[in-house]
Scaffold this motif. Structure first.
Motif, short mmCIF file in Angstrom:
data_model
loop_
_atom_site.label_atom_id
_atom_site.label_comp_id
_atom_site.label_asym_id
_atom_site.label_seq_id
_atom_site.Cartn_x
_atom_site.Cartn_y
_atom_site.Cartn_z
N VAL A 125 0.80 -1.22 0.00
CA VAL A 125 0.00 0.00 0.00
C VAL A 125 0.84 1.28 0.00
O VAL A 125 0.32 2.37 -0.18
N ASP A 126 2.15 1.11 0.20
CA ASP A 126 3.00 2.31 0.27
C ASP A 126 4.45 1.94 -0.06
O ASP A 126 4.84 0.77 0.00
N LEU A 127 5.21 2.94 -0.42
CA LEU A 127 6.63 2.79 -0.67
C LEU A 127 7.43 3.49 0.43
O LEU A 127 7.00 4.53 0.92
N ILE A 128 8.55 2.92 0.79
CA ILE A 128 9.47 3.57 1.71
C ILE A 128 10.52 4.28 0.87
O ILE A 128 11.29 3.63 0.15
N VAL A 129 10.51 5.60 0.91
CA VAL A 129 11.43 6.40 0.10
C VAL A 129 12.15 7.40 0.99
O VAL A 129 11.51 8.10 1.79
N GLU A 130 13.43 7.46 0.88
CA GLU A 130 14.23 8.45 1.61
C GLU A 130 14.97 9.30 0.61
O GLU A 130 15.77 8.79 -0.19
N GLY A 131 14.70 10.60 0.64
CA GLY A 131 15.28 11.48 -0.37
C GLY A 131 14.71 11.10 -1.72
O GLY A 131 13.50 11.08 -1.94
N GLU A 132 15.58 10.72 -2.64
CA GLU A 132 15.14 10.28 -3.96
C GLU A 132 15.49 8.82 -4.19
O GLU A 132 15.62 8.37 -5.32
N GLN A 133 15.60 8.04 -3.09
CA GLN A 133 16.01 6.64 -3.18
C GLN A 133 14.95 5.76 -2.54
O GLN A 133 14.51 6.00 -1.42
N VAL A 134 14.51 4.72 -3.25
CA VAL A 134 13.56 3.78 -2.68
C VAL A 134 14.28 2.90 -1.66
O VAL A 134 15.45 2.53 -1.85
N LYS A 135 13.60 2.59 -0.56
CA LYS A 135 14.20 1.77 0.49
C LYS A 135 13.40 0.50 0.78
O LYS A 135 13.88 -0.39 1.46
N GLY A 136 12.17 0.44 0.27
CA GLY A 136 11.37 -0.74 0.54
C GLY A 136 9.89 -0.47 0.34
O GLY A 136 9.50 0.52 -0.31
N VAL A 137 9.05 -1.33 0.92
CA VAL A 137 7.60 -1.21 0.76
C VAL A 137 6.91 -1.42 2.10
O VAL A 137 7.47 -2.01 3.03
N LYS A 138 5.66 -0.94 2.18
CA LYS A 138 4.80 -1.20 3.33
C LYS A 138 3.57 -1.94 2.84
O LYS A 138 3.03 -1.64 1.77
N THR A 139 3.11 -2.90 3.62
CA THR A 139 1.95 -3.70 3.21
C THR A 139 0.71 -3.31 4.01
O THR A 139 0.77 -2.57 4.98
N GLY A 140 -0.42 -3.86 3.55
CA GLY A 140 -1.70 -3.56 4.18
C GLY A 140 -1.76 -4.00 5.63
O GLY A 140 -2.52 -3.45 6.42
N MET A 141 -0.96 -4.99 6.02
CA MET A 141 -0.94 -5.46 7.40
C MET A 141 0.06 -4.67 8.25
O MET A 141 0.33 -5.03 9.39
N GLY A 142 0.62 -3.61 7.65
CA GLY A 142 1.55 -2.77 8.40
C GLY A 142 2.98 -3.28 8.42
O GLY A 142 3.81 -2.78 9.19
N VAL A 143 3.28 -4.28 7.59
CA VAL A 143 4.63 -4.84 7.55
C VAL A 143 5.54 -3.97 6.69
O VAL A 143 5.17 -3.60 5.57
N GLU A 144 6.70 -3.63 7.22
CA GLU A 144 7.69 -2.90 6.45
C GLU A 144 8.75 -3.89 5.95
O GLU A 144 9.29 -4.68 6.72
N ILE A 145 8.99 -3.84 4.63
CA ILE A 145 9.97 -4.75 4.02
C ILE A 145 11.00 -3.89 3.29
O ILE A 145 10.64 -3.05 2.46
N PHE A 146 12.26 -4.09 3.62
CA PHE A 146 13.32 -3.24 3.06
C PHE A 146 14.05 -3.96 1.93
O PHE A 146 14.28 -5.17 1.99
N GLY A 147 14.38 -3.19 0.90
CA GLY A 147 15.10 -3.73 -0.24
C GLY A 147 15.82 -2.64 -0.99
O GLY A 147 15.42 -1.47 -0.96
#
Length: 623
Positions: A125-147
């Motif tokens: 449901v969301d992307l983890i982005v810092e500055g202009e760099q992707v860091k991972g994703v967030k899921t509907g269950m609130g799980v953060e996955i980094f990549g």
């Protein structure tokens, strides 16, 4: 929170996602495939088939690079046909009818067999982005996955809305919910989005059809296969498809529901696929035609479910059923599920680099229908290239960008990145300047060494390729060096009504005659000797025959493309009437009239204007 950082995270398990995940993991990256439903990985959402005009070339290219679509298509095929055999070899296109259940099962099993590929079921449901760099994703269950890299292959699920008549509901595919959150996040990050639509026809009970009233469409008598690998074999048995037609009575019945059609009543305002229109759109746009073809396609070896190809519709279910019952052979039809249209979000692909990485966010890649394309094959090829380039970026190696003279995949991506698209993009042979070069039979020669060099195509496959290449070269050398005598050639030439030789001549000059094939000379002692000595297969002989016969055309093709490049700055008059040029495709006339390019360079950048259309313009302008 998942306590592991992945090299690559792939979002979505359709054709693009499956190829992206397989490529990434097979190149050694720790890869996570996140999908809303693990049971629908590799599912054929629309027709149960792979390949077709230009699409078959793409599947061959995917296979040559080390992707899996060709192998899986072979393993789950129920019919094989080489389309356009009556035309030149640049147009030959392989196509298989597939077993829908087995196709998805084989994808799932193939992916599970890759050790460094992992799976997680949830909606992103969301992307983890810092500055202009992707860091991972967030899921509907609130799980953060980094990549380190994220590849979005969301298909038709981004805010998907399904329409059947005057009813609509959220969904990414029949029986599955839509995906939310990603579009909103990408817009927040500065991306431009749009809406597109596609559709699918009813599925019906094959036991309720009368096939005796239809035309049977059998597979090829000697079927080939997609993959260049020895891992798969050609079909021994095949299932037939059938052809029937609509009629004025069918059309009149369908028109009864037009006021309740979301396409006509304004419920759908997004753009649908030009070359795969709904049946109501075909009736409206081609009012002069009193019938349209319907392809009756089985969904597998054992199921009775039938795909009604050519009858895509979003009309009310009762109208669909009433009209279908007026189609020859469908008088007693029972519908399993009605056809429907689906609207979904996409992101204009001009926001991407040729690697399919986004320009706004580093490490973020888009592949498939999110880029405005339509079709399994187009999606799979983008997924493959996104997966490859994500891993190459991780390794800090040069990206793999295929040029327009290397692959249809190169044409596809270049068209998307440079021209964009305002309607679902579908590949055609006419989009490629180098059609004779980009044939389905030589995809391995064009791309296998590349696939092996990046670590995707296994060494065993490249060894097979080298053996095949050496056999082909042996025949090429013989063709170019052998001199055929009058005694050997003339009986064959005279049987064809051709002028006999007056002296000994090089075989390559004799075989260049369009009326002759290598098969005409299979009784020639010298020809048979080289075939037997090298253990040549049909594919070796066919490859050499094409290369020999079309050598001159290939050279002319390259010269013509170079000439077009030189004349890019040629001006087009402001009031130019494109509709008077009947040699232009209808789409080109429509697009050029609307866009009003001021030069050939601008015209080349318009989506839907093919190299052939540009050549027509140049001829008319005396260039």
């Amino acid at each position: 929170m998942i306590n592991k950082k992945y090299d690559v995270i792939v979002v979505g398990g359709g054709h693009a996602g499956a190829e992206a995940a397989a490529a990434s993991a097979n190149m050694g990256a720790e890869t996570l495939l996140v999908t809303m439903n693990l049971q629908t990985i590799g599912q054929m959402s629309c027709n149960p088939a792979m390949g077709g005009i230009a699409k078959g070339q793409i599947v061959r290219e995917i296979d040559a690079l080390g992707g899996l679509s060709g192998i899986i298509s072979d393993k789950t095929a129920i019919q094989f046909r080489m389309l356009n055999r009556s035309k030149g070899p640049a147009m030959w296109s392989p196509r298989v009818q597939s077993d829908r259940w087995r196709f998805a099962e084989e994808w799932r099993l193939s992916l599970e067999a890759i050790p460094s590929l992992h799976f997680f079921q949830d909606m992103v449901v969301d992307l983890i982005v810092e500055g202009e760099q992707v860091k991972g994703v967030k899921t509907g269950m609130g799980v953060e996955i980094f990549g380190s890299k994220v590849i979005l292959t969301n298909g038709t699920f981004l805010n998907g809305l399904i329409h059947i008549g005057d009813k609509n509901y959220g969904g990414g595919r029949a029986g599955e919910r839509a995906s939310t959150g990603i579009t909103e996040r990408l817009i927040q990050l500065g991306f431009e989005s749009g809406r597109m639509k596609t559709g699918t026809p009813p599925r019906v009970d094959g036991r309720s059809l009368d096939y005796s009233k239809m035309e049977e469409q059998r597979g090829d008598e000697i079927p080939e296969k997609f993959s260049f690998s020895s891992e798969t074999k050609s079909l021994k048995e095949q299932r037939s498809c059938y052809i029937t037609y609509t009629s004025p009575e069918v059309h009149d019945t369908l028109k009864e529901g037009f006021d309740r059609s979301p396409m006509f009543n304004g419920a759908i305002q997004s753009t649908g696929p030009r070359y795969c229109p709904s049946i109501e759109d075909k009736i409206n746009r081609f009012a002069d035609k009193d019938r349209h073809q319907i392809f009756v396609e089985p969904e597998g070896w054992n199921t009775v479910e039938i795909y009604v190809n050519g009858f895509s519709t979003s009309l009310p279910q009762e109208v669909q059923e009433k009209a279908l019952r007026k189609v020859v052979g469908f008088e007693n039809v029972r519908i399993f599920r009605p056809g429907y249209a689906i609207e979904y979000d996409y992101f204009p692909p001009t926001q991407l680099k040729h690697t399919l990485e986004t320009k706004l966010v580093r490490g973020l890649y888009f592949a498939g229908q999110i880029n405005g394309t339509t079709g399994y094959e187009e999606a799979a090829s983008q997924g493959l290239m996104a997966g490859i380039n994500a891993v190459l970026a991780l390794k800090e190696e040069e990206p793999l960008v295929l040029s327009r003279d290397q692959a249809y995949i190169g044409v596809l991506i270049d068209d998307l990145i440079t021209k964009g698209t305002e309607e679902p993009y579908r590949m055609f042979t006419s989009r490629a300047e180098y059609r004779i070069l980009l044939r389905q039979d030589n995809a391995d020669e064009r791309l296998s060494p590349l696939g092996n060099s990046i670590g995707l195509l296994p060494d065993s496959r490249i060894e097979e390729f080298h053996v095949k290449q050496s056999k082909t070269k042996a025949l090429q050398d013989w063709v170019s060096s052998y001199s055929i005598s009058q005694a050997e050639a003339n009986p064959i030439l005279e049987s064809k009504g051709l002028s006999p030789l007056k002296q000994t001549m090089k075989f390559e000059k004799v075989i260049a005659r369009p009326q002759l094939q290598f098969s005409d000379f299979e009784g020639l002692v010298a020809f048979k000797a080289v075939v037997d000595k090298e253990s040549l297969q049909k594919e070796n002989i066919e490859r050499v025959e094409i290369e020999t016969k079309y050598a001159g055309y290939l050279e002319k093709e390259k010269e013509a493309a170079a000439k077009i490049d030189r004349l890019e700055d040629l001006k087009i008059p402001e009031a130019f009437d494109y509709y008077k040029l009947k040699s232009l495709s209808y789409e080109a006339r429509e697009k050029l009239t609307e866009m009003k390019p001021t030069s050939i360079k601008e015209a080349k950048k318009i989506s839907g204007v093919s190299p052939a259309d540009i050549s027509v313009l140049l001829v008319y302008m005396g260039r």
